[in-house]
Design a protein around this motif. Structure first.
Motif, PDB file in Angstrom:
ATOM      1  N   GLY A 335       0.798  -1.223   0.000  1.00 57.50           N
ATOM      2  CA  GLY A 335       0.000   0.000   0.000  1.00 57.50           C
ATOM      3  C   GLY A 335       0.825   1.264   0.000  1.00 57.50           C
ATOM      4  O   GLY A 335       0.361   2.315   0.454  1.00 57.50           O
ATOM      5  N   LEU A 336       2.049   1.186  -0.530  1.00 56.84           N
ATOM      6  CA  LEU A 336       2.937   2.340  -0.558  1.00 56.84           C
ATOM      7  C   LEU A 336       3.083   2.931  -1.954  1.00 56.84           C
ATOM      8  O   LEU A 336       3.936   3.791  -2.177  1.00 56.84           O
ATOM      9  CB  LEU A 336       4.327   1.944  -0.044  1.00 56.84           C
ATOM     10  CG  LEU A 336       4.412   1.506   1.420  1.00 56.84           C
ATOM     11  CD1 LEU A 336       5.808   0.963   1.724  1.00 56.84           C
ATOM     12  CD2 LEU A 336       4.066   2.658   2.357  1.00 56.84           C
ATOM     13  N   ALA A 337       2.252   2.497  -2.885  1.00 57.87           N
ATOM     14  CA  ALA A 337       2.426   2.892  -4.285  1.00 57.87           C
ATOM     15  C   ALA A 337       1.695   4.183  -4.645  1.00 57.87           C
ATOM     16  O   ALA A 337       1.923   4.733  -5.713  1.00 57.87           O
ATOM     17  CB  ALA A 337       1.960   1.761  -5.202  1.00 57.87           C
ATOM     18  N   GLN A 338       0.809   4.665  -3.764  1.00 58.64           N
ATOM     19  CA  GLN A 338       0.027   5.838  -4.122  1.00 58.64           C
ATOM     20  C   GLN A 338       0.874   7.104  -4.134  1.00 58.64           C
ATOM     21  O   GLN A 338       1.877   7.197  -3.441  1.00 58.64           O
ATOM     22  CB  GLN A 338      -1.152   6.019  -3.148  1.00 58.64           C
ATOM     23  CG  GLN A 338      -0.740   6.360  -1.724  1.00 58.64           C
ATOM     24  CD  GLN A 338      -0.551   5.122  -0.863  1.00 58.64           C
ATOM     25  OE1 GLN A 338      -0.360   4.019  -1.373  1.00 58.64           O
ATOM     26  NE2 GLN A 338      -0.609   5.305   0.440  1.00 58.64           N
ATOM     27  N   GLU A 339       0.446   8.069  -4.940  1.00 56.41           N
ATOM     28  CA  GLU A 339       1.133   9.352  -5.016  1.00 56.41           C
ATOM     29  C   GLU A 339       0.930  10.125  -3.715  1.00 56.41           C
ATOM     30  O   GLU A 339      -0.151  10.096  -3.119  1.00 56.41           O
ATOM     31  CB  GLU A 339       0.605  10.173  -6.186  1.00 56.41           C
ATOM     32  CG  GLU A 339       0.976   9.620  -7.553  1.00 56.41           C
ATOM     33  CD  GLU A 339       2.465   9.749  -7.837  1.00 56.41           C
ATOM     34  OE1 GLU A 339       3.064  10.745  -7.366  1.00 56.41           O
ATOM     35  OE2 GLU A 339       3.012   8.860  -8.504  1.00 56.41           O
ATOM     36  N   THR A 340       1.969  10.813  -3.294  1.00 56.02           N
ATOM     37  CA  THR A 340       1.851  11.646  -2.091  1.00 56.02           C
ATOM     38  C   THR A 340       1.483  13.071  -2.489  1.00 56.02           C
ATOM     39  O   THR A 340       1.764  13.519  -3.605  1.00 56.02           O
ATOM     40  CB  THR A 340       3.175  11.661  -1.313  1.00 56.02           C
ATOM     41  OG1 THR A 340       4.224  12.134  -2.181  1.00 56.02           O
ATOM     42  CG2 THR A 340       3.526  10.278  -0.818  1.00 56.02           C
ATOM     43  N   ALA A 341       0.849  13.772  -1.580  1.00 60.08           N
ATOM     44  CA  ALA A 341       0.435  15.151  -1.855  1.00 60.08           C
ATOM     45  C   ALA A 341       1.659  16.045  -2.018  1.00 60.08           C
ATOM     46  O   ALA A 341       2.646  15.929  -1.282  1.00 60.08           O
ATOM     47  CB  ALA A 341      -0.440  15.664  -0.711  1.00 60.08           C
ATOM     48  N   ALA A 342       1.602  16.930  -3.003  1.00 60.70           N
ATOM     49  CA  ALA A 342       2.699  17.867  -3.226  1.00 60.70           C
ATOM     50  C   ALA A 342       2.771  18.868  -2.078  1.00 60.70           C
ATOM     51  O   ALA A 342       1.745  19.252  -1.496  1.00 60.70           O
ATOM     52  CB  ALA A 342       2.496  18.597  -4.552  1.00 60.70           C
ATOM     53  N   LEU A 343       3.977  19.278  -1.737  1.00 63.10           N
ATOM     54  CA  LEU A 343       4.142  20.301  -0.716  1.00 63.10           C
ATOM     55  C   LEU A 343       3.571  21.631  -1.229  1.00 63.10           C
ATOM     56  O   LEU A 343       3.696  21.958  -2.408  1.00 63.10           O
ATOM     57  CB  LEU A 343       5.622  20.465  -0.366  1.00 63.10           C
ATOM     58  CG  LEU A 343       6.281  19.260   0.315  1.00 63.10           C
ATOM     59  CD1 LEU A 343       7.775  19.478   0.460  1.00 63.10           C
ATOM     60  CD2 LEU A 343       5.648  18.999   1.682  1.00 63.10           C
ATOM     61  N   ARG A 344       2.977  22.382  -0.336  1.00 64.53           N
ATOM     62  CA  ARG A 344       2.308  23.623  -0.731  1.00 64.53           C
ATOM     63  C   ARG A 344       3.300  24.775  -0.869  1.00 64.53           C
ATOM     64  O   ARG A 344       4.181  24.964  -0.023  1.00 64.53           O
ATOM     65  CB  ARG A 344       1.234  23.990   0.286  1.00 64.53           C
ATOM     66  CG  ARG A 344       0.100  22.991   0.344  1.00 64.53           C
ATOM     67  CD  ARG A 344      -0.989  23.448   1.299  1.00 64.53           C
ATOM     68  NE  ARG A 344      -1.622  24.702   0.845  1.00 64.53           N
ATOM     69  CZ  ARG A 344      -2.622  25.282   1.495  1.00 64.53           C
ATOM     70  NH1 ARG A 344      -3.102  24.734   2.613  1.00 64.53           N
ATOM     71  NH2 ARG A 344      -3.156  26.402   1.031  1.00 64.53           N
ATOM     72  N   CYS A 345       3.134  25.534  -1.914  1.00 60.89           N
ATOM     73  CA  CYS A 345       3.953  26.726  -2.139  1.00 60.89           C
ATOM     74  C   CYS A 345       3.135  28.005  -2.027  1.00 60.89           C
ATOM     75  O   CYS A 345       3.708  29.105  -1.988  1.00 60.89           O
ATOM     76  CB  CYS A 345       4.599  26.662  -3.526  1.00 60.89           C
ATOM     77  SG  CYS A 345       5.754  25.295  -3.750  1.00 60.89           S
TER      78      CYS A 345
END
Length: 361
Positions: A335-345
């Motif tokens: 369950g580690l294959a999902q995309e992570t949220a981009a850091l906010r700029c």
């Protein structure tokens, strides 16, 4: 760098990974430990850690590499006392006229003005915000950070500016900064990667003699994730025929500790790292040295390492493809294959200084 290295007496380099302190590629002359000609035993001192200071004019280093998911980095320190024998950053010490071997582990450079210089650069009207990567060269949480506190001061600047940051470390000292990182993570401004090379404590002590033990790193992942800080477990570097059988176990242990993402990198041996690594293999794993180097050369066109873009991180060929397939299968199963949220700029905002006028709108 094809000549054999000249090892330093083992009693003088206790707790260090590199065997020699041969000069880097830019030096015309080599430094060699030789007797004085007298037939009298000499008790030479153990090589201790030395710390120097550097006053940088800038600390944000812009990089242009298609292999990297970021375009800027910051390094509070040069050299690293963790002493990982495989560290691809070792050749950077050659630019300082120092040895990528023992000097990299023992002659450290601190940058005490880094926080103030960072603030000045972030306040520039020309600055355009994007995630800042820290720990991609040397570890910001190596032992000297405990006394120097440069990394924490840099984090305080980033927090005040609401600037996104991605940190890579092995150092458990990051737990000291959970107060800052948890606040930033709650705003989508911080993510941490924890590198794990092996779960074998004995092997870890040989390869990375002053880094925290693998089990301690897993505890660190748990403490960070319990505080709401997203963590990526990084199986890096993977050493063929030595640590790569542990790939799935490392990923599973990271997931069980709370990591929500994963990555892997194959062992890289640029410039002076190749002879340092091969000498280390001859001492610690002579029976596997030929097999390990054979796999690496197969992945890099017959060389110990090739720096070609899109290939240098993982190599190419049958063995590299097999590793990539194993990784993809493992992260799907865990369950580690999902995309992570981009850091906010979008939250970036330079804080007011004393005397600044507040905006009416």
């Amino acid at each position: 760098m094809s000549d054999p290295l000249r090892p330093v007496d083992p009693d003088r380099r206790k707790g260090r990974a590199a065997l020699s302190r041969d000069c880097g590629r830019f030096e015309r002359f080599s430094k060699v430990d030789e007797g004085d000609g007298w037939d009298i035993p000499e008790d030479l001192p153990v090589i201790r850690t030395e710390i120097r200071e550097e006053r940088p004019r800038s600390v944000i280093n812009y990089v242009r590499s298609p292999d990297l998911p970021f375009d800027r980095t910051l390094n509070p320190y040069r050299g690293c006392e963790h002493g990982c024998i495989y560290c691809f950053a070792r050749p950077t010490h050659a630019y300082l006229g120092l040895s990528p071997g023992l000097d990299f582990e023992t002659k450290l450079i601190t940058r005490p003005d880094a926080p103030s210089v960072l603030e000045r650069e972030l306040r520039s009207k020309r600055y355009s915000v994007a995630p800042l990567a820290i720990g991609t060269n040397t570890d910001p949480y190596q032992p000297i950070e405990r006394d120097r506190g440069i990394m924490r001061a840099c984090l305080e600047v980033l927090r005040d500016f609401r600037h996104p940051v991605a940190i890579v470390t092995k150092g458990t000292l990051i737990e000291r900064d959970i107060d800052i990182l948890s606040d930033m993570a709650a705003q989508g401004l911080a993510r941490v990667g924890v590198s794990v090379t092996t779960l074998d404590a004995r092997l870890s002590r040989k390869m990375e003699p002053r880094a925290p033990a693998p089990v301690r790193r897993m505890q660190m992942i748990r403490r960070l994730t319990d505080a709401g800080i997203p963590v990526r477990v990084m199986a890096a570097p993977m050493v063929p025929a030595l640590t790569d059988p542990e790939l799935e176990a490392i990923l599973a242990a990271g997931r069980d500790a709370g990591a929500d993402a994963a990555s892997w990198i194959m062992l890289r041996l640029p410039l002076e790292v190749a002879p340092l690594w091969q000498d280390w293999l001859k001492v610690h794993y002579p029976d596997r040295a030929g097999r390990i180097m054979g796999h690496l050369r197969d992945m890099h066109g017959g060389e110990a390492y090739s720096a070609d873009w899109h290939k240098r991180m993982r190599g190419q060929g049958v063995y590299a493809d097999m590793m990539a397939q194993r990784f993809r299968r493992a992260v799907r199963a865990l369950g580690l294959a999902q995309e992570t949220a981009a850091l906010r700029c979008d939250l970036f905002q330079p804080p007011l200084r004393t005397g600044d006028q507040m905006s009416l709108f």
